[in-house]
Design an enzyme around this catalytic site. Sequence first.
Site, PDB file in Angstrom:
ATOM      1  N   TYR A  63      52.750  51.997  40.336  1.00 20.01           N
ATOM      2  CA  TYR A  63      51.730  51.794  39.304  1.00 20.01           C
ATOM      3  C   TYR A  63      52.169  50.594  38.465  1.00 20.01           C
ATOM      4  O   TYR A  63      53.122  50.694  37.687  1.00 20.01           O
ATOM      5  CB  TYR A  63      51.596  53.015  38.403  1.00 20.01           C
ATOM      6  N   PHE A 218      37.702  56.916  39.758  1.00 20.85           N
ATOM      7  CA  PHE A 218      37.051  55.673  39.344  1.00 20.85           C
ATOM      8  C   PHE A 218      35.537  55.831  39.240  1.00 20.85           C
ATOM      9  O   PHE A 218      34.846  54.974  38.695  1.00 20.85           O
ATOM     10  CB  PHE A 218      37.410  54.551  40.322  1.00 20.85           C
TER      11      PHE A 218
END
Length: 288
Positions: A63, A218
């Site tokens: 990440y 998302f």
Amino acid sequence: MSTITTSGTFKIGDHLVRRLGYGAMQLAGKGVFGPPRDRAEALAVLREAVESGVNHIDTSDFYGPHVTNEIIREALHPYASDLLIVTKVGASRGADASWKPAFSRAELTQAVHDNLRNLGLDVVDVVNLRAMFDVHGPAEGSLDEALEVLADLKQQGLIRHVGLSNVTAKQIEDAGKITDIVCVQNQYNLAHRNDDALIEALAARGVAYVPFFPLGGFSPLQSSTLSDVATKLNATPMQVALAWLLQRSPNILLIPGTSSRGHLRENLAAATIELPSEALSELEKVAA
């Protein structure tokens, strides 16, 4: 400040955690790449999460890359004795922010060492192997060689426990022949319920199931039924979606992510919501 009070606990390996945790993915920049838009807020979110009772944080050194782990270390190190930090390996990031498989012995070993360094740890409590045969969902393929690497690192004392992510039931079964699997992290939420049977099977074995994208990821969950139930309960749709997961099975542990304290408080408040039977019946229509 919301404090977790009613969501209960469950074990990952030998570590008892509260069932509502925190996922650090959104602390990185857009597309989970680069630095956060507001680093001070990212630090504040982590500190408030732990102060509110969260003792399970999900992260990965890919990440950013490296961004979320460095922020976690800055915000929380030295760590509380009851804090469980779970990370993932098996992927890397291209310069264009692309996601790439990273399954070789050298890549996996380097990933574990990167997590240790950036988190400021001598041993990682749980390392999830993220299958990358299909980035968008589980797909069959052998994880044996990669798991043998993690088993070796576990033997060396660098990893305490191993978990799996984005995997099939067969991969979980095969993995157990190489090393104990303490948790499974797959996509699952009110609308995306392909793992219903798997959750039941893992619950029977006392294995934690940690859904990623619990709120749709998302593409956030959109449902008039969900909105109607939320209105009746004086809650937000996302709170109801989290509460549904907490009531779905006792082995489900949640790691909703956010980069704002306001949204964190909204998520944590979901632990206090008890969905009545009528609401649960209505919410079954979302998946249908």
